[in-house]
Design a protein around this motif. Sequence first.
Motif, PDB file in Angstrom:
ATOM      1  N   ILE A  95       0.968  -1.191   0.088  1.00 62.50           N
ATOM      2  CA  ILE A  95       0.074  -0.134  -0.022  1.00 62.50           C
ATOM      3  C   ILE A  95       0.852   1.227   0.035  1.00 62.50           C
ATOM      4  O   ILE A  95       1.822   1.081   1.037  1.00 62.50           O
ATOM      5  CB  ILE A  95      -1.091   0.004   1.198  1.00 62.50           C
ATOM      6  CG1 ILE A  95      -1.942  -1.247   1.088  1.00 62.50           C
ATOM      7  CG2 ILE A  95      -1.819   1.343   1.269  1.00 62.50           C
ATOM      8  CD1 ILE A  95      -2.696  -1.567   2.358  1.00 62.50           C
ATOM      9  N   ASP A  99      -2.267   5.712  -2.982  1.00 55.72           N
ATOM     10  CA  ASP A  99      -3.606   4.812  -3.464  1.00 55.72           C
ATOM     11  C   ASP A  99      -4.822   5.233  -3.035  1.00 55.72           C
ATOM     12  O   ASP A  99      -4.739   5.813  -2.012  1.00 55.72           O
ATOM     13  CB  ASP A  99      -2.959   3.335  -2.739  1.00 55.72           C
ATOM     14  CG  ASP A  99      -1.958   2.713  -3.433  1.00 55.72           C
ATOM     15  OD1 ASP A  99      -1.578   2.821  -4.682  1.00 55.72           O
ATOM     16  OD2 ASP A  99      -1.573   1.849  -2.756  1.00 55.72           O
ATOM     17  N   ILE A 101      -7.669   3.101  -1.208  1.00 57.54           N
ATOM     18  CA  ILE A 101      -7.934   1.477  -0.847  1.00 57.54           C
ATOM     19  C   ILE A 101      -9.319   1.382  -0.456  1.00 57.54           C
ATOM     20  O   ILE A 101      -9.952   2.183   0.315  1.00 57.54           O
ATOM     21  CB  ILE A 101      -7.050   1.089   0.508  1.00 57.54           C
ATOM     22  CG1 ILE A 101      -5.544   1.567   0.086  1.00 57.54           C
ATOM     23  CG2 ILE A 101      -7.220  -0.289   1.128  1.00 57.54           C
ATOM     24  CD1 ILE A 101      -4.719   0.462  -0.861  1.00 57.54           C
ATOM     25  N   ASN A 129      -6.592  -2.038  -3.804  1.00 60.22           N
ATOM     26  CA  ASN A 129      -6.404  -0.732  -4.061  1.00 60.22           C
ATOM     27  C   ASN A 129      -7.029  -0.389  -5.451  1.00 60.22           C
ATOM     28  O   ASN A 129      -7.808  -1.297  -5.811  1.00 60.22           O
ATOM     29  CB  ASN A 129      -4.656  -0.532  -4.569  1.00 60.22           C
ATOM     30  CG  ASN A 129      -4.241  -1.473  -5.835  1.00 60.22           C
ATOM     31  OD1 ASN A 129      -5.008  -1.683  -6.675  1.00 60.22           O
ATOM     32  ND2 ASN A 129      -2.956  -1.525  -5.712  1.00 60.22           N
TER      33      ASN A 129
END
Length: 147
Positions: A95, A99, A101, A129
């Motif tokens: 991550i 990103d 998420i 993601n």
Amino acid sequence: MIDKKFIGHTLDPVELPVEEERLKFIARVLGQTDPVYFDPEAARAAGYPHLPAPSTFPFMLEVDALDLMEFMKLVGKDLKQLLHGEQAFEYHHPICADDRITTVKTITDVFEKKNGALEFLISENTFTNQDGILCATTRTSYVFRNA
């Protein structure tokens, strides 16, 4: 007792941004010293597209995504009874800053111990993601004191 009908219940997905400054802050708090957590160039040189999230960051996303009061109301419990029991992480893909998420929480088990004095609710959580890549899965154990 928490109704076992909740086993298999999935909460609505929540999409959250991963912000560079928050990652830097968390890395500092956790005592990280590796420049990949602070310098985007160092992160890219190490093979990341941007600053990587520290290892426990998925739990922070889980907390951000959960309306705890609504969750307590759903399962019929009072926040005063709640303890955090356990957290387990499995990592699949980094991550990184920038990103987006999407986190999804599914209740996977409900059980009691000590003749109902303690109730456990287990959830499995996924973190995917913006490209549809599964980044992490976690397992959270919530413990409720009934005594």
